[in-house]
Design a protein around this motif. Structure first.
Motif, PDB file in Angstrom:
ATOM      1  N   HIS A 324       0.241  11.545  -6.969  1.00  0.00           N
ATOM      2  CA  HIS A 324      -0.745  11.654  -5.827  1.00  0.00           C
ATOM      3  C   HIS A 324      -1.787  10.598  -6.074  1.00  0.00           C
ATOM      4  O   HIS A 324      -2.717  10.796  -6.925  1.00  0.00           O
ATOM      5  CB  HIS A 324      -1.340  13.246  -6.002  1.00  0.00           C
ATOM      6  CG  HIS A 324      -2.334  13.423  -4.595  1.00  0.00           C
ATOM      7  ND1 HIS A 324      -1.709  13.305  -3.444  1.00  0.00           N
ATOM      8  CD2 HIS A 324      -3.563  13.865  -4.815  1.00  0.00           C
ATOM      9  CE1 HIS A 324      -2.819  13.740  -2.837  1.00  0.00           C
ATOM     10  NE2 HIS A 324      -3.855  13.955  -3.448  1.00  0.00           N
ATOM     11  N   ASN A 325      -1.801   9.544  -5.491  1.00  0.00           N
ATOM     12  CA  ASN A 325      -3.129   8.474  -5.504  1.00  0.00           C
ATOM     13  C   ASN A 325      -4.310   9.008  -5.037  1.00  0.00           C
ATOM     14  O   ASN A 325      -4.248   9.211  -3.578  1.00  0.00           O
ATOM     15  CB  ASN A 325      -2.386   7.276  -5.184  1.00  0.00           C
ATOM     16  CG  ASN A 325      -1.761   6.550  -6.370  1.00  0.00           C
ATOM     17  OD1 ASN A 325      -2.038   6.802  -7.704  1.00  0.00           O
ATOM     18  ND2 ASN A 325      -0.700   5.705  -6.109  1.00  0.00           N
ATOM     19  N   PHE A 326      -5.398   8.696  -5.444  1.00  0.00           N
ATOM     20  CA  PHE A 326      -6.535   9.026  -4.606  1.00  0.00           C
ATOM     21  C   PHE A 326      -7.693   8.297  -5.258  1.00  0.00           C
ATOM     22  O   PHE A 326      -7.662   7.954  -6.519  1.00  0.00           O
ATOM     23  CB  PHE A 326      -6.769  10.607  -4.553  1.00  0.00           C
ATOM     24  CG  PHE A 326      -7.089  11.118  -6.084  1.00  0.00           C
ATOM     25  CD1 PHE A 326      -6.121  11.532  -6.803  1.00  0.00           C
ATOM     26  CD2 PHE A 326      -8.600  11.153  -6.483  1.00  0.00           C
ATOM     27  CE1 PHE A 326      -6.373  12.185  -8.027  1.00  0.00           C
ATOM     28  CE2 PHE A 326      -8.823  11.932  -7.591  1.00  0.00           C
ATOM     29  CZ  PHE A 326      -7.591  12.507  -8.479  1.00  0.00           C
ATOM     30  N   VAL A 327      -8.821   8.055  -4.458  1.00  0.00           N
ATOM     31  CA  VAL A 327      -9.949   7.918  -5.256  1.00  0.00           C
ATOM     32  C   VAL A 327     -10.905   8.884  -5.021  1.00  0.00           C
ATOM     33  O   VAL A 327     -11.030   9.642  -4.192  1.00  0.00           O
ATOM     34  CB  VAL A 327     -10.617   6.626  -4.932  1.00  0.00           C
ATOM     35  CG1 VAL A 327      -9.611   5.231  -5.070  1.00  0.00           C
ATOM     36  CG2 VAL A 327     -11.228   6.412  -3.623  1.00  0.00           C
ATOM     37  N   ASP A 328     -11.819   9.316  -5.851  1.00  0.00           N
ATOM     38  CA  ASP A 328     -12.939  10.321  -5.732  1.00  0.00           C
ATOM     39  C   ASP A 328     -13.970   9.760  -4.857  1.00  0.00           C
ATOM     40  O   ASP A 328     -14.397  10.683  -3.794  1.00  0.00           O
ATOM     41  CB  ASP A 328     -13.757  10.473  -7.181  1.00  0.00           C
ATOM     42  CG  ASP A 328     -12.898  10.970  -8.133  1.00  0.00           C
ATOM     43  OD1 ASP A 328     -12.213  11.983  -7.936  1.00  0.00           O
ATOM     44  OD2 ASP A 328     -12.699  10.501  -9.130  1.00  0.00           O
ATOM     45  N   VAL A 329     -14.599   8.613  -4.947  1.00  0.00           N
ATOM     46  CA  VAL A 329     -15.668   8.122  -3.865  1.00  0.00           C
ATOM     47  C   VAL A 329     -15.272   6.710  -3.389  1.00  0.00           C
ATOM     48  O   VAL A 329     -14.859   5.818  -4.152  1.00  0.00           O
ATOM     49  CB  VAL A 329     -16.812   8.094  -4.660  1.00  0.00           C
ATOM     50  CG1 VAL A 329     -18.132   7.933  -3.767  1.00  0.00           C
ATOM     51  CG2 VAL A 329     -17.171   9.312  -5.666  1.00  0.00           C
ATOM     52  N   PHE A 330     -15.636   6.586  -2.031  1.00  0.00           N
ATOM     53  CA  PHE A 330     -15.455   5.173  -1.657  1.00  0.00           C
ATOM     54  C   PHE A 330     -17.152   5.036  -1.136  1.00  0.00           C
ATOM     55  O   PHE A 330     -17.697   5.764  -0.313  1.00  0.00           O
ATOM     56  CB  PHE A 330     -14.705   5.242  -0.496  1.00  0.00           C
ATOM     57  CG  PHE A 330     -14.450   3.659   0.007  1.00  0.00           C
ATOM     58  CD1 PHE A 330     -13.424   3.036  -0.438  1.00  0.00           C
ATOM     59  CD2 PHE A 330     -15.179   2.979   0.798  1.00  0.00           C
ATOM     60  CE1 PHE A 330     -13.146   1.665  -0.057  1.00  0.00           C
ATOM     61  CE2 PHE A 330     -14.917   1.856   1.328  1.00  0.00           C
ATOM     62  CZ  PHE A 330     -14.098   1.044   0.704  1.00  0.00           C
ATOM     63  N   ILE A 331     -17.477   3.807  -1.588  1.00  0.00           N
ATOM     64  CA  ILE A 331     -18.861   3.591  -1.167  1.00  0.00           C
ATOM     65  C   ILE A 331     -18.988   2.635  -0.026  1.00  0.00           C
ATOM     66  O   ILE A 331     -18.574   1.524   0.025  1.00  0.00           O
ATOM     67  CB  ILE A 331     -19.567   3.050  -2.209  1.00  0.00           C
ATOM     68  CG1 ILE A 331     -19.897   4.081  -3.549  1.00  0.00           C
ATOM     69  CG2 ILE A 331     -21.166   2.738  -1.946  1.00  0.00           C
ATOM     70  CD1 ILE A 331     -20.341   3.371  -4.619  1.00  0.00           C
ATOM     71  N   VAL A 332     -19.499   3.062   1.174  1.00  0.00           N
ATOM     72  CA  VAL A 332     -19.411   2.410   2.382  1.00  0.00           C
ATOM     73  C   VAL A 332     -20.751   1.497   2.617  1.00  0.00           C
ATOM     74  O   VAL A 332     -21.891   2.503   2.459  1.00  0.00           O
ATOM     75  CB  VAL A 332     -18.979   3.260   3.422  1.00  0.00           C
ATOM     76  CG1 VAL A 332     -19.164   2.606   4.914  1.00  0.00           C
ATOM     77  CG2 VAL A 332     -17.868   3.934   3.435  1.00  0.00           C
ATOM     78  N   SER A 333     -20.855   0.269   2.649  1.00  0.00           N
ATOM     79  CA  SER A 333     -21.914  -0.417   2.561  1.00  0.00           C
ATOM     80  C   SER A 333     -21.921  -1.713   3.440  1.00  0.00           C
ATOM     81  O   SER A 333     -21.055  -2.283   3.060  1.00  0.00           O
ATOM     82  CB  SER A 333     -22.624  -0.517   1.417  1.00  0.00           C
ATOM     83  OG  SER A 333     -23.539  -1.684   1.399  1.00  0.00           O
ATOM     84  N   ILE A 361     -14.340  -7.254   0.835  1.00  0.00           N
ATOM     85  CA  ILE A 361     -14.077  -8.429   1.605  1.00  0.00           C
ATOM     86  C   ILE A 361     -14.968  -8.411   2.962  1.00  0.00           C
ATOM     87  O   ILE A 361     -14.480  -8.858   3.947  1.00  0.00           O
ATOM     88  CB  ILE A 361     -12.586  -8.463   2.081  1.00  0.00           C
ATOM     89  CG1 ILE A 361     -12.079  -7.367   2.579  1.00  0.00           C
ATOM     90  CG2 ILE A 361     -11.699  -8.843   0.755  1.00  0.00           C
ATOM     91  CD1 ILE A 361     -10.714  -7.451   3.034  1.00  0.00           C
ATOM     92  N   GLY A 362     -16.067  -7.698   3.067  1.00  0.00           N
ATOM     93  CA  GLY A 362     -17.069  -7.746   4.215  1.00  0.00           C
ATOM     94  C   GLY A 362     -16.427  -7.079   5.554  1.00  0.00           C
ATOM     95  O   GLY A 362     -16.616  -7.777   6.622  1.00  0.00           O
ATOM     96  N   ARG A 363     -15.898  -6.022   5.387  1.00  0.00           N
ATOM     97  CA  ARG A 363     -15.153  -5.171   6.339  1.00  0.00           C
ATOM     98  C   ARG A 363     -16.463  -4.652   7.265  1.00  0.00           C
ATOM     99  O   ARG A 363     -17.573  -4.375   6.810  1.00  0.00           O
ATOM    100  CB  ARG A 363     -14.266  -3.955   6.002  1.00  0.00           C
ATOM    101  CG  ARG A 363     -13.017  -4.296   5.431  1.00  0.00           C
ATOM    102  CD  ARG A 363     -12.382  -3.152   4.982  1.00  0.00           C
ATOM    103  NE  ARG A 363     -11.231  -3.376   4.499  1.00  0.00           N
ATOM    104  CZ  ARG A 363     -10.696  -3.719   3.267  1.00  0.00           C
ATOM    105  NH1 ARG A 363     -11.659  -3.609   2.455  1.00  0.00           N
ATOM    106  NH2 ARG A 363      -9.524  -3.774   2.909  1.00  0.00           N
ATOM    107  N   SER A 364     -16.060  -4.394   8.451  1.00  0.00           N
ATOM    108  CA  SER A 364     -17.114  -3.586   9.357  1.00  0.00           C
ATOM    109  C   SER A 364     -17.024  -2.190   8.831  1.00  0.00           C
ATOM    110  O   SER A 364     -16.469  -1.671   8.033  1.00  0.00           O
ATOM    111  CB  SER A 364     -16.542  -3.351  10.755  1.00  0.00           C
ATOM    112  OG  SER A 364     -15.495  -2.794  11.001  1.00  0.00           O
ATOM    113  N   LEU A 365     -18.247  -1.335   9.443  1.00  0.00           N
ATOM    114  CA  LEU A 365     -18.446   0.166   9.031  1.00  0.00           C
ATOM    115  C   LEU A 365     -17.112   1.038   9.228  1.00  0.00           C
ATOM    116  O   LEU A 365     -16.659   1.342   8.422  1.00  0.00           O
ATOM    117  CB  LEU A 365     -19.343   0.713   9.600  1.00  0.00           C
ATOM    118  CG  LEU A 365     -19.623   2.103   9.644  1.00  0.00           C
ATOM    119  CD1 LEU A 365     -20.463   2.471   8.215  1.00  0.00           C
ATOM    120  CD2 LEU A 365     -20.688   2.512  10.680  1.00  0.00           C
TER     121      LEU A 365
END
Ligand code: HAM
Length: 424
Positions: A324-333, A361-365
């Protein structure tokens, strides 16, 4: 060409590495319980070691070795198996001085120029053990039980343990003569290799993969009728020990194995649903090998297990652990001016042991939220302009979609608490 791995080799990608680790860890744990220490020998050796150790009439030596001359004009071979190397290391490092038997295990890549198919590779991986220095059948039994124990711990069913005795230099000559007598009328029908094996080592004809030779060999005289008293006693002691350990086995008088160093015990564990490449593990005793490569006369026994084949068997049975792959936190900025803050936050979270990711890579929100979902993030932390100005960020629970404003200062603590709660 440049974007394809060489035929018979395979990349092991992150998605499957979890399965490899699971299998390897089981092998290491069981080896440790049985008192086997890990040894890591070089990937390449002097060619001479394999010529002497494995035998020059075997398929491995005649057709399958990756041999080259290095810049110092030495003939070098990528190891096609590891028993010869381990025995070389045993002699070179005088491991016999450390107590008998010397019990070793290894995990690593081996190389054979074989015809690739499912479960047969040119670069493949073996886990193996070698117990060097003990002659009695009880060590044979330990080694076989260890192999079975690993496969059982991995949860494999439908296993078949085959055992045989391939005799010793005392009883082999009689069998060799019987084989020559048997094969003599068929000489013209045998393949060229087998015709040369007829003189050099007729036992190897039993191991030929050519259909015509196989058919002729099927009714060749087996070794069980020629075993000397010592080999017979050894073999019956082994059977009694396996029965004491409640390990089921079948006698297979045709099991001769593909390497020349074997004496007395030979065995294989098969997972029959795999068909042609069903041998998960094979091994046996090699009482002449240490001496053969220049050490003191010392008995030995071991086996090797093909890790790719074990994985194929586990896959076939549906027994690979769910990873089960997961991350705890993704920081959206999205704002350049928050980049340093976001990067520093990520560093802090990671220091606390939280698996944290960010956009690189500079994605949109919207695209960043999508990426958070793709990575199976438990939480997203959104650095909105207005919130950051007030010392806050938005914490989003990615499962429930619940969002709350939280103080930047207290966020690490809050996340850690959440993680602890979730892991309970
Ligand atoms: P082996 O029977 O040649 O024995 O190989 C052992 C195991 O390695 C096989 O049962 C199979 O699972 C795996 N294997 C062999 N060749 C390939 C291949 N081309 N692709 C994928 N898997 C393969 C030995 O190597 C001996 N050194 C075993 C031993 C140790 N005997 C005494 N000590």
């Amino acid at each position: 060409m440049l974007t394809a791995a060489p035929r018979g080799t395979k990349d092991i990608l992150p998605a499957t590495v979890a399965s490899w680790r699971y299998v390897e860890e089981t092998m290491r744990t069981v080896s440790d319980i049985y008192g086997y220490g890990e040894i890591r020998t070089p990937i390449f050796e002097h060619t001479e070691l394999f010529l002497r150790g494995i035998g020059d009439t075997t398929d491995v030596v005649e057709k399958e070795m990756y041999t080259f001359t290095d810049r110092g004009e030495r003939s070098i071979t990528l190891r096609p198996e590891n028993t010869a190397s381990v025995v070389r290391a045993y002699v070179e490092n005088k491991l016999y001085a450390e107590g008998t038997p010397t019990k070793l295990f290894y995990i690593g890549p081996m190389f054979r120029y074989d015809r690739p198919q499912a479960g047969r590779m040119r670069q493949f991986h073996q886990f193996g053990v070698e117990a060097i220095g003990a002659a009695p059948a009880i060590i044979d039994a330990e080694v076989i039980v260890l192999a079975a124990d690993i496969l059982n711990k991995l949860g494999l069913k439908d296993l078949k343990l085959l055992i045989n005795s391939v005799g010793c230099p005392k009883c082999r000559p009689e069998h060799r003569q019987k084989l020559r007598n048997y094969f003599h009328p068929y000489l013209e029908e045998l393949c060229e290799d087998c015709r040369s094996r007829y003189d050099r080592n007729p036992l190897r004809i039993l191991d030929c993969k050519q259909p015509a030779c196989k058919q002729i060999a099927a009714t060749a005289p087996t070794l069980d009728t020629c075993l000397c008293e010592e080999c017979s006693i050894h073999f019956s002691e082994l059977q009694s020990l396996l029965m004491a350990a409640k390990l089921k086995f079948e006698l297979d008088a045709n099991l001769v194995r593909g390497l020349d160093y074997y004496t007395k015990t030979a065995f294989e564990i098969q997972y029959t649903p795999l068909g042609a490449q069903s041998a998960l593990c094979g091994g046996g005793r090699y009482d002449g090998l240490v001496e053969q490569i220049g050490g003191p006369a010392t008995p030995g026994i071991g086996f090797a297990m093909g890790i790719e084949r074990v994985l194929l068997a586990l896959e076939k049975q549906g027994s690979l652990p769910f990873s089960h792959n997961f991350v705890d936190v993704f920081i959206v900025s999205t704002e350049a001016k928050h980049r340093d803050l976001a990067f520093n936050m990520m560093k802090q979270f990671r220091n606390l042991g939280l698996k944290t990711e960010i956009d690189f890579i500079g994605r949109s929100l919207k695209a960043q939220m999508k990426q958070a979902n793709r990575l199976n993030a438990r939480h997203a932390i959104i650095l909105g302009d207005e919130e950051v100005a007030r010392g806050k960020v938005v914490l989003r629970d990615m499962r429930t979609s619940e969002q709350n404003e939280v103080n930047i200062d207290g966020i690490s603590k809050l996340l850690c608490k959440t993680e602890v709660r979730e892991n309970e």
